[in-house]
Design a protein around this motif. Structure first.
Motif, mmCIF file in Angstrom:
data_model
loop_
_atom_site.group_PDB
_atom_site.id
_atom_site.type_symbol
_atom_site.label_atom_id
_atom_site.label_comp_id
_atom_site.label_asym_id
_atom_site.label_seq_id
_atom_site.Cartn_x
_atom_site.Cartn_y
_atom_site.Cartn_z
ATOM 1 N N PRO A 71 0.813 -1.260 0.337
ATOM 2 C CA PRO A 71 -0.050 -0.072 0.106
ATOM 3 C C PRO A 71 0.802 1.286 -0.003
ATOM 4 C CG PRO A 71 -1.179 -1.486 1.500
ATOM 5 C CD PRO A 71 0.396 -2.258 1.066
ATOM 6 N N SER A 72 1.841 1.203 0.578
ATOM 7 C CA SER A 72 2.813 2.423 0.750
ATOM 8 C C SER A 72 3.566 2.787 -0.630
ATOM 9 C CB SER A 72 3.869 2.241 1.405
ATOM 10 O OG SER A 72 4.782 1.179 1.386
ATOM 11 N N ASP A 73 3.319 1.958 -1.660
ATOM 12 C CA ASP A 73 3.889 2.209 -2.853
ATOM 13 C C ASP A 73 3.025 3.261 -3.835
ATOM 14 O OD1 ASP A 73 6.237 0.443 -2.792
ATOM 15 O OD2 ASP A 73 5.035 -1.110 -3.133
ATOM 16 N N ILE A 74 1.904 3.385 -3.312
ATOM 17 C CA ILE A 74 0.664 4.159 -4.090
ATOM 18 C C ILE A 74 0.988 5.433 -3.921
ATOM 19 C CG2 ILE A 74 -1.625 4.270 -4.309
ATOM 20 C CD1 ILE A 74 -0.708 1.624 -5.645
ATOM 21 N N ASP A 75 0.922 6.411 -4.723
ATOM 22 C CA ASP A 75 0.829 7.790 -4.680
ATOM 23 C C ASP A 75 -0.389 8.458 -4.543
ATOM 24 O OD1 ASP A 75 3.945 8.146 -4.655
ATOM 25 O OD2 ASP A 75 3.521 7.125 -6.894
ATOM 26 N N ALA A 76 -1.415 7.767 -5.195
ATOM 27 C CA ALA A 76 -2.613 8.255 -5.199
ATOM 28 C C ALA A 76 -3.730 7.475 -5.194
ATOM 29 C CB ALA A 76 -2.815 9.303 -6.308
ATOM 30 N N VAL A 77 -5.047 7.555 -4.536
ATOM 31 C CA VAL A 77 -6.002 6.499 -4.244
ATOM 32 C C VAL A 77 -7.003 7.416 -5.032
ATOM 33 C CG1 VAL A 77 -7.504 5.357 -2.908
ATOM 34 C CG2 VAL A 77 -5.274 5.293 -2.366
ATOM 35 N N VAL A 78 -7.695 7.078 -6.080
ATOM 36 C CA VAL A 78 -8.800 7.586 -6.811
ATOM 37 C C VAL A 78 -9.984 6.747 -6.713
ATOM 38 C CG1 VAL A 78 -9.384 8.611 -9.040
ATOM 39 C CG2 VAL A 78 -7.240 8.784 -8.415
ATOM 40 N N TYR A 79 -11.109 7.506 -6.265
ATOM 41 C CA TYR A 79 -12.172 6.606 -6.287
ATOM 42 C C TYR A 79 -13.329 7.228 -7.388
ATOM 43 C CZ TYR A 79 -16.988 5.294 -4.814
ATOM 44 O OH TYR A 79 -18.070 4.850 -4.679
ATOM 45 N N PHE A 80 -13.781 6.213 -8.337
ATOM 46 C CA PHE A 80 -14.584 6.851 -9.286
ATOM 47 C C PHE A 80 -15.793 5.929 -9.342
ATOM 48 C CE2 PHE A 80 -12.070 2.949 -10.814
ATOM 49 C CZ PHE A 80 -12.954 2.521 -11.594
#
Length: 339
Positions: A71-80
């Motif tokens: 999870p720490s590898d993710i730069d942005a979480v986008v909910y669509f």
């Protein structure tokens, strides 16, 4: 320009499956009509305590495992996903990021209802291209709109196929496989008031009267007028979106190999497939899930890849439309980039 590729995908469907017979019993429409004209054998329905954020976390965690990332590898979480979430006037993305442990990510919310997948792919690709310090984006969507369907309202019968589910994808800058290419969108805002939950906003605040009158379920304003105006433009606008996405991808429409679209009545689906010039067996049709807001094309892609229906080098078209009305398309070239 650096490529942006899809590193992993996943989907999730709730355990309960509502059959065409059950939909028919609830709406008074014969089961055969539900199955044949509506094009739905059944749909999944979330458990009473299973909310959009819960399904999004489940599918997001699965997509991270598929992508072999922490999870720490993710730069942005986008909910669509669906705009009908756990709470009104509330963003799901921060909650999802927190529960997944994406401590290095910022949260972004896209409110594009049913055309969510191609729009999210476009936004995430553009974000990664524009901001070189970003490497990976987690796209996640969920829908629980089966709970908004009013089976006692014949005017909203086109919502009877609305079901529940979730899908996710991890996009990575510099990944030269499963590359997200061009996108195109077009909007006709004259349809903006036709489909909505009438009460609960500033125009019609919630009250005892609005609850009693069932004003907090999906409703279609003047369904006959909407059908008269929408039917002539819907398929042409789907094709315009597809053509625009192909042009921006440097390919022609006849180079599309596989279609991942939204669930719709079978006759319109067949018309679009024929107009695109692809074989019916090269187009997903979600007759066991129904329509799940922005989830459909992403879920269809995950399924098709797992089933071996999408092959190396295929141009996959994610095609959708959302009430408002916006038609959107994005092309993905599956497999390794050729030199």
């Amino acid at each position: 320009m650096k490529a942006v590729g899809i590193r992993g995908t996943s989907h999730y469907l709730p355990a309960r499956w509502m059959t065409a017979a059950e939909i028919g019993a609830a709406s008074g429409i014969p089961e055969a009509v539900v199955a044949e004209k509506f094009g739905i054998r059944g749909k999944h329905v979330a458990a009473p305590g299973e909310h959009v954020s819960d399904m999004a976390v489940t599918v997001g965690a699965s997509a991270l495992r598929e992508a072999e990332l922490d999870p720490s590898d993710i730069d942005a979480v986008v909910y669509f996903g669906s705009t009908w979430k756990d709470h009104p006037v509330w963003q799901a993305a921060p909650r999802i990021a927190d529960r997944l442990g994406c401590t290095e990510a910022f949260a972004l919310e896209l409110d594009y209802v049913s055309c969510g997948t191609p729009v999210a792919l476009r936004v995430a690709r553009d974000l990664l291209v524009a901001e070189v310090e970003l490497r990976r984006v987690l796209l996640v969507a969920a829908c629980r709109e089966s709970y908004l369907v009013d089976y006692e309202d014949p005017g909203s019968r086109f919502t009877y196929n609305f079901g529940d589910g979730a899908a996710a994808a991890v996009l990575e800058r510099g990944l030269e496989r499963n590359e997200v290419l061009g996108s195109h969108m077009l909007t006709d805002g004259s349809f903006s008031h036709h489909v909505k939950v009438p009460a609960g906003g500033s125009v019609e605040p919630a009250s005892e009267d609005t609850v009693r009158a069932r004003r907090h379920l999906l409703s279609v304003e003047d369904p006959a007028n909407m059908k008269t105006r929408l039917d002539p433009v819907s398929v042409p606008n789907f094709l315009r979106a597809a053509e625009g996405a192909c042009k921006r991808s440097g390919i022609s429409l006849d180079e599309i190999d596989y279609l991942c679209g939204i669930h719709m009545k079978r006759s319109m689906h067949d018309e679009i497939v024929a107009a695109l010039g692809i074989s019916p067996d090269r187009a997903s049709y979600l007759d066991d899930t129904g329509h799940m807001s922005g989830v459909d094309p992403m879920l269809a892609l995950d399924r098709a890849v797992a089933a071996g229906e999408v092959r190396e080098g295929d141009h996959v078209l994610a095609l959708a439309a959302g009430t408002g009305y916006t038609w959107a398309a994005t092309v993905v070239r599956w497999g390794e980039r050729k030199a």
